[in-house]
Design an enzyme around this catalytic site. Structure first.
Site, PDB file in Angstrom:
ATOM      1  N   HIS A 126       0.827  -1.204   0.000  1.00  0.00           N
ATOM      2  CA  HIS A 126       0.000   0.000   0.000  1.00  0.00           C
ATOM      3  C   HIS A 126       0.865   1.260   0.000  1.00  0.00           C
ATOM      4  O   HIS A 126       1.909   1.312   0.646  1.00  0.00           O
ATOM      5  CB  HIS A 126      -0.862   0.064   1.268  1.00  0.00           C
ATOM      6  CG  HIS A 126      -2.016  -0.877   1.286  1.00  0.00           C
ATOM      7  ND1 HIS A 126      -1.870  -2.229   1.525  1.00  0.00           N
ATOM      8  CD2 HIS A 126      -3.344  -0.662   1.122  1.00  0.00           C
ATOM      9  CE1 HIS A 126      -3.066  -2.804   1.511  1.00  0.00           C
ATOM     10  NE2 HIS A 126      -3.983  -1.876   1.262  1.00  0.00           N
ATOM     11  N   ASN A 132       8.250  -3.979   3.265  1.00  0.00           N
ATOM     12  CA  ASN A 132       6.836  -3.691   3.483  1.00  0.00           C
ATOM     13  C   ASN A 132       6.390  -4.053   4.898  1.00  0.00           C
ATOM     14  O   ASN A 132       5.617  -3.309   5.522  1.00  0.00           O
ATOM     15  CB  ASN A 132       5.997  -4.465   2.457  1.00  0.00           C
ATOM     16  CG  ASN A 132       4.531  -4.107   2.516  1.00  0.00           C
ATOM     17  OD1 ASN A 132       4.162  -2.939   2.585  1.00  0.00           O
ATOM     18  ND2 ASN A 132       3.680  -5.122   2.481  1.00  0.00           N
TER      19      ASN A 132
END
Length: 244
Positions: free
Chosen positions: A165, A196
């Site tokens: 994201h 991440n």
């Protein structure tokens, strides 16, 4: 034309104080306006002076108060998501395939159909944006211009990269609808799992900690350092991700 009665006390003038304004609407539609000047010092024991006014407004005015209250509570709004500006000069022209501007209520982004990911994503973060909606599933961004490739959840399968994201799921977690928008694949780019789920996740948490302390955080993030590699579906793999 409504009758009003005032009960007013003069405010003192200390150097460090703040004003708090409230509007109360009783069941019988009597509106009370309250203005209280309160000290900023935590341990101040003196009760603040209060200015109040009561009136019985028209139905139209009651509707206006309700609308104003709704606006004051709204932090998810397209007008708030690009307060740092448009760094790439992106436009909403469907023919602009490398700098395509998309403005959503939850965030804004510059989408690149060549790399098949955002050039940048910008959003506003306050404590009122964080809740307990849970996480949605990844969603194909079908609203992209017709000529654009629509990245799917399956495009990342077995690629070795996370679906990373830009605007985080947890930054839009008050309602399910807001959270789902963060799972649109146009808000996603390939990220190495250790990045991440490691330092990037920690940075996201830190931003929410700042917001929880009462700050408004203006964030822009995106990819950089492309070397021509991509996952099987053609989504470019960035060498770096950055956040301002």
């Amino acid at each position: 034309g409504s009758a009003m009665r005032w009960n007013r006390t003069a405010f003192p003038r200390p150097s460090r104080r703040q004003a708090v304004f409230r509007i109360h609407i009783s069941p019988d539609s009597v509106v009370t306006f309250v203005a209280a000047e309160t000290p900023l010092a935590r341990n101040h024991r003196v009760a603040p002076p209060v200015t109040s006014m009561k009136t019985r407004p028209s139905p139209a005015l009651l509707v206006l108060f309700a609308l104003l209250a709704a606006v004051a509570q709204a932090t998810i709004n397209p007008a708030l998501q690009m307060q740092l500006g448009n760094p790439s000069g992106a436009t909403a022209d469907p023919a602009n395939r490398t700098r395509h501007l998309i403005q959503r209520a939850q965030y804004a982004l510059d989408y690149n159909d060549t790399t098949r990911e955002p050039n940048w994503v910008a959003w506003n973060l306050t404590s009122t944006d964080v809740g307990s909606s849970g996480r949605a599933d990844f969603i194909t961004a079908t609203s992209l211009p017709a000529a654009f490739y629509r990245v799917t959840h399956a495009d990342y399968t077995n690629s070795g990269f996370d679906r990373g994201h830009m605007c985080p799921s947890a930054d839009r977690s008050v309602t399910v609808a807001d959270n789902e928008v963060t799972f649109l694949m146009s808000n996603i780019l390939p990220q190495a799992p250790d990045n991440n789920q490691g330092v990037w996740a920690s940075f996201e948490t830190y931003c929410r900690t700042l917001a929880a302390a009462g700050n408004e955080i203006l964030i822009t993030s995106g990819p950089s350092g492309f070397a021509g590699t991509s996952i099987a579906s053609g989504v470019a793999i960035p060498g770096h991700v950055w956040k301002i």
